[in-house]
Design a protein around this motif. Structure first.
Motif, mmCIF file in Angstrom:
data_model
loop_
_atom_site.group_PDB
_atom_site.id
_atom_site.type_symbol
_atom_site.label_atom_id
_atom_site.label_comp_id
_atom_site.label_asym_id
_atom_site.label_seq_id
_atom_site.Cartn_x
_atom_site.Cartn_y
_atom_site.Cartn_z
ATOM 1 N N ARG A 72 8.440 16.444 -0.090
ATOM 2 C CA ARG A 72 8.377 17.120 -1.392
ATOM 3 C C ARG A 72 9.042 16.319 -2.515
ATOM 4 N N ARG A 73 10.253 15.810 -2.295
ATOM 5 C CA ARG A 73 10.981 15.100 -3.355
ATOM 6 C C ARG A 73 10.239 13.839 -3.804
ATOM 7 N N ARG A 74 9.603 13.143 -2.885
ATOM 8 C CA ARG A 74 8.858 11.927 -3.241
ATOM 9 C C ARG A 74 7.532 12.290 -3.905
ATOM 10 N N TYR A 75 6.855 13.311 -3.402
ATOM 11 C CA TYR A 75 5.584 13.765 -3.968
ATOM 12 C C TYR A 75 5.792 14.260 -5.397
ATOM 13 N N SER A 76 6.910 14.927 -5.644
ATOM 14 C CA SER A 76 7.185 15.513 -6.957
ATOM 15 C C SER A 76 7.751 14.514 -7.966
ATOM 16 N N ASP B 157 -4.059 13.696 -5.066
ATOM 17 C CA ASP B 157 -3.617 12.453 -5.694
ATOM 18 C C ASP B 157 -2.469 12.752 -6.655
ATOM 19 N N VAL B 158 -1.455 11.884 -6.632
ATOM 20 C CA VAL B 158 -0.283 12.081 -7.479
ATOM 21 C C VAL B 158 0.333 10.733 -7.825
ATOM 22 N N GLU C 35 0.834 -1.198 0.000
ATOM 23 C CA GLU C 35 0.000 0.000 0.000
ATOM 24 C C GLU C 35 0.874 1.256 0.000
ATOM 25 N N LEU C 36 0.551 2.184 -0.872
ATOM 26 C CA LEU C 36 1.299 3.435 -0.964
ATOM 27 C C LEU C 36 0.959 4.340 0.214
ATOM 28 N N PRO C 37 1.909 5.186 0.619
ATOM 29 C CA PRO C 37 1.620 6.128 1.694
ATOM 30 C C PRO C 37 0.608 7.178 1.241
ATOM 31 N N ASP C 38 -0.023 7.822 2.188
ATOM 32 C CA ASP C 38 -0.950 8.908 1.905
ATOM 33 C C ASP C 38 -0.174 10.055 1.251
ATOM 34 N N ALA C 39 -0.741 10.655 0.216
ATOM 35 C CA ALA C 39 -0.070 11.739 -0.513
ATOM 36 C C ALA C 39 0.290 12.910 0.403
ATOM 37 N N THR C 40 -0.513 13.149 1.443
ATOM 38 C CA THR C 40 -0.248 14.282 2.340
ATOM 39 C C THR C 40 0.945 14.035 3.249
ATOM 40 N N ALA D 283 -0.547 7.744 -5.279
ATOM 41 C CA ALA D 283 -0.728 8.013 -3.848
ATOM 42 C C ALA D 283 -1.931 8.950 -3.731
ATOM 43 N N ARG D 284 -2.857 8.594 -2.894
ATOM 44 C CA ARG D 284 -4.090 9.383 -2.764
ATOM 45 C C ARG D 284 -4.098 10.156 -1.454
#
Length: 70
Positions: free
Chosen positions: A13-17, A48-49, A4-9, A38-39
């Motif tokens: 920054r580097r992982r979200y981007s 979501d990203v 399961e992917l972590p929550d987007a929040t 990730a939601r």
């Protein structure tokens, strides 16, 4: 079994981007592959990203789906 992917929040920054592996945080300058979406949301805003992971054999030690535990 899919991890399961972590929550987007909760992503730095580097992982979200998409600049770093969602699992280990290693730079994806040499390339990566999609790990999924990730939601998350903040209030009415969807965050979501699509996130990325290291390519197989590139040093990431996270367990991949379908890989037996070490």
């Amino acid at each position: 079994m899919k991890r399961e992917l972590p929550d987007a929040t909760e992503l730095p920054r580097r992982r979200y981007s998409g600049w770093a592996c969602v699992w280990c945080g290693a730079s994806l300058r040499e390339g990566g592959r999609s790990a999924g979406v990730a939601r998350g949301h903040m209030g009415a805003h969807r965050l979501d990203v699509e996130v990325y992971e290291c390519m197989p054999g590139r040093g990431c030690n996270h367990p991949r789906p379908g890989t037996p535990p070490a």
